[in-house]
Design a protein around this motif. Structure first.
Motif, PDB file in Angstrom:
ATOM      1  N   ASN A  52       0.836  -1.195   0.000  1.00  0.00           N
ATOM      2  CA  ASN A  52       0.000   0.000   0.000  1.00  0.00           C
ATOM      3  C   ASN A  52       0.875   1.251   0.000  1.00  0.00           C
ATOM      4  O   ASN A  52       0.622   2.194  -0.752  1.00  0.00           O
ATOM      5  N   ASP A  55       2.397   1.487  -3.535  1.00  0.00           N
ATOM      6  CA  ASP A  55       1.456   1.931  -4.567  1.00  0.00           C
ATOM      7  C   ASP A  55       1.137   3.424  -4.471  1.00  0.00           C
ATOM      8  O   ASP A  55       0.682   4.024  -5.446  1.00  0.00           O
ATOM      9  N   ASN A  56       1.365   4.012  -3.315  1.00  0.00           N
ATOM     10  CA  ASN A  56       1.073   5.437  -3.102  1.00  0.00           C
ATOM     11  C   ASN A  56       2.339   6.258  -2.852  1.00  0.00           C
ATOM     12  O   ASN A  56       2.262   7.421  -2.462  1.00  0.00           O
ATOM     13  N   TYR A  57       3.476   5.636  -3.112  1.00  0.00           N
ATOM     14  CA  TYR A  57       4.764   6.236  -2.767  1.00  0.00           C
ATOM     15  C   TYR A  57       5.009   7.569  -3.471  1.00  0.00           C
ATOM     16  O   TYR A  57       5.456   8.535  -2.848  1.00  0.00           O
ATOM     17  N   GLY A  59       2.926   9.794  -4.542  1.00  0.00           N
ATOM     18  CA  GLY A  59       2.101  10.836  -3.937  1.00  0.00           C
ATOM     19  C   GLY A  59       2.657  11.295  -2.598  1.00  0.00           C
ATOM     20  O   GLY A  59       2.602  12.479  -2.265  1.00  0.00           O
ATOM     21  N   ASN A 143      -5.002   0.004   3.756  1.00  0.00           N
ATOM     22  CA  ASN A 143      -5.248   1.439   3.538  1.00  0.00           C
ATOM     23  C   ASN A 143      -4.359   2.308   4.428  1.00  0.00           C
ATOM     24  O   ASN A 143      -4.773   3.378   4.862  1.00  0.00           O
ATOM     25  N   THR A 145      -1.719   4.116   3.793  1.00  0.00           N
ATOM     26  CA  THR A 145      -1.397   5.440   3.243  1.00  0.00           C
ATOM     27  C   THR A 145      -2.560   6.401   3.456  1.00  0.00           C
ATOM     28  O   THR A 145      -2.355   7.555   3.840  1.00  0.00           O
TER      29      THR A 145
END
Length: 156
Positions: A52, A55-57, A59, A143, A145
């Motif tokens: 997670n 995948d959001n790194y 941002g 979830n 992040t």
């Protein structure tokens, strides 16, 4: 082992990352640090949490946020975990349990009625001045992040 609270200075640390480089909290002065503690490399919950963040790194880094994962696994285990799941952030090997103890996340756990000592999944958000801004004890591994970003957005 005292419990760390929001508003306290984050304990400094120095540990080896997955490539054998020494990393310390001091290196990130002036940046927001997401320091997340997890029990073990390549287990289902820990993998979900790491992926997670992966995948959001972009941002997170676009907002100047540094992500550091910590477990008591060694550098070799971290390196395999990073490569297997293409993790773009640093994992710290806390094999002597100094960081987990300093942050108060090492404690008794209970699985299937068996008690043992281990790392309690916890995320600390440390501000630019090295102060603990938020502590997330009930981490949603899928979830994580979103939990971090929600707390950071309410702080502004």
């Amino acid at each position: 082992m005292s419990e760390l609270k929001e508003g306290q200075k984050a304990p400094d640390f120095s540990a080896k990352d997955q490539q054998g480089n020494t990393v310390s909290l001091d290196q990130f002065k002036g940046k927001t640090v997401v320091l997340y503690f997890y029990p073990k490399d390549d287990t289902p919950g820990c993998t979900a949490e790491a992926c997670n963040f992966r995948d959001n790194y972009q941002g997170l880094t676009a907002q100047g946020i540094v992500v550091l994962g910590v477990s008591t696994d060694d550098e070799k285990s971290h390196d395999k975990f990073v490569n297997k799941h293409s993790l773009p952030f640093t994992l710290l090997a806390d094999t002597d349990k100094k960081i987990v103890e300093d942050y108060g996340v090492w404690g008794e756990k209970n699985m299937y009625g068996k008690k043992y000592m281990g790392t309690n999944r916890t995320t600390f958000i440390i501000d630019e001045n090295g102060v603990i801004a938020h502590v997330i004890k009930k981490v949603d591994t899928k979830n994580s992040t979103a939990q971090v970003l929600e707390l950071l957005s309410t702080a502004k």
